[in-house]
Scaffold this motif. Sequence first.
Motif, short mmCIF file in Angstrom:
data_model
loop_
_atom_site.label_atom_id
_atom_site.label_comp_id
_atom_site.label_asym_id
_atom_site.label_seq_id
_atom_site.Cartn_x
_atom_site.Cartn_y
_atom_site.Cartn_z
N GLU A 126 0.81 -1.22 0.00
CA GLU A 126 0.00 0.00 0.00
C GLU A 126 0.84 1.27 0.00
O GLU A 126 0.31 2.37 -0.24
CB GLU A 126 -0.95 0.01 1.20
CG GLU A 126 -0.29 0.07 2.57
CD GLU A 126 0.07 -1.29 3.13
OE1 GLU A 126 0.34 -1.36 4.35
OE2 GLU A 126 0.07 -2.29 2.38
N SER A 127 2.14 1.17 0.25
CA SER A 127 3.02 2.34 0.29
C SER A 127 3.86 2.51 -0.98
O SER A 127 4.52 3.54 -1.15
CB SER A 127 3.97 2.24 1.50
OG SER A 127 3.26 2.32 2.71
N ARG A 128 3.85 1.52 -1.84
CA ARG A 128 4.78 1.53 -2.97
C ARG A 128 4.46 2.63 -3.98
O ARG A 128 5.37 3.29 -4.49
CB ARG A 128 4.81 0.15 -3.63
CG ARG A 128 5.40 -0.89 -2.71
CD ARG A 128 5.26 -2.31 -3.23
NE ARG A 128 5.57 -3.26 -2.16
CZ ARG A 128 5.34 -4.56 -2.21
NH1 ARG A 128 4.81 -5.09 -3.31
NH2 ARG A 128 5.65 -5.34 -1.18
N GLY A 129 3.19 2.84 -4.27
CA GLY A 129 2.83 3.88 -5.22
C GLY A 129 3.27 5.26 -4.74
O GLY A 129 3.83 6.05 -5.51
N ALA A 130 3.03 5.55 -3.46
CA ALA A 130 3.43 6.84 -2.91
C ALA A 130 4.93 7.01 -2.92
O ALA A 130 5.45 8.09 -3.24
CB ALA A 130 2.90 6.97 -1.48
#
Length: 221
Positions: A126-130
């Motif tokens: 869930e943090s990879r895109g950001a």
Amino acid sequence: MDAQTDELRDAHDKLAEWYSERLVGLLESMPIERAVLDLFCELTLAADLGGDVADIGCGTGRLLPYLAGRGVTPRGVDLAPGMIEVARRDNPGFPYEVGDVRALPFEDASLAGVVCWYSLIFLPPESRGAAFGELARVVRPGGYFVCAFKDGDGERRRGGLSLNIGIEFDAYWMSAAEMMERLDASGFSLVFQGGRPPEGTETVPQGYLVARRSAPGAPPG
């Protein structure tokens, strides 16, 4: 800061002295890693964008003297204050600050390049895109990204236990395919992909990527 990030930061505060003792001089024995960093530095300087680069997840700052010796102007960022304290002590003369790859302390398009040397292996899905979006945000069009990573399956693993120093944290070894997809989606074009088989206690291949930040409006890839 969420509990998972708190745990990761606190664990790396404790790891700072451990890294300081065990990783010193390691780069000198790794010609493949030096060659990838050399390629990044040469490409970054040839882009004529000023040479300012950031080592994101710099740990003890061990790469900064090497990068500076190749002509770029490095600075370090790390999530763990303990790592930054050791970096300032062990590798002085460079700017260091505490920061999170998901919210980097830099202006838009303010860097000629970014280095992520085994620092993206802690990103949950869930943090990879950001995180990749932030890396793209801070690199000038035409600038470069370089990373080393454990080429795995992206699944959650618990790290730290085998060190027997009372720490645990989550790690995620993204595959080369996912890394390249993330770069492409965030506005980078692949320049170089490499890897090597596992050595010693390593259990997965090690991967290396260099990518170039696309100009605004250019299609990804």
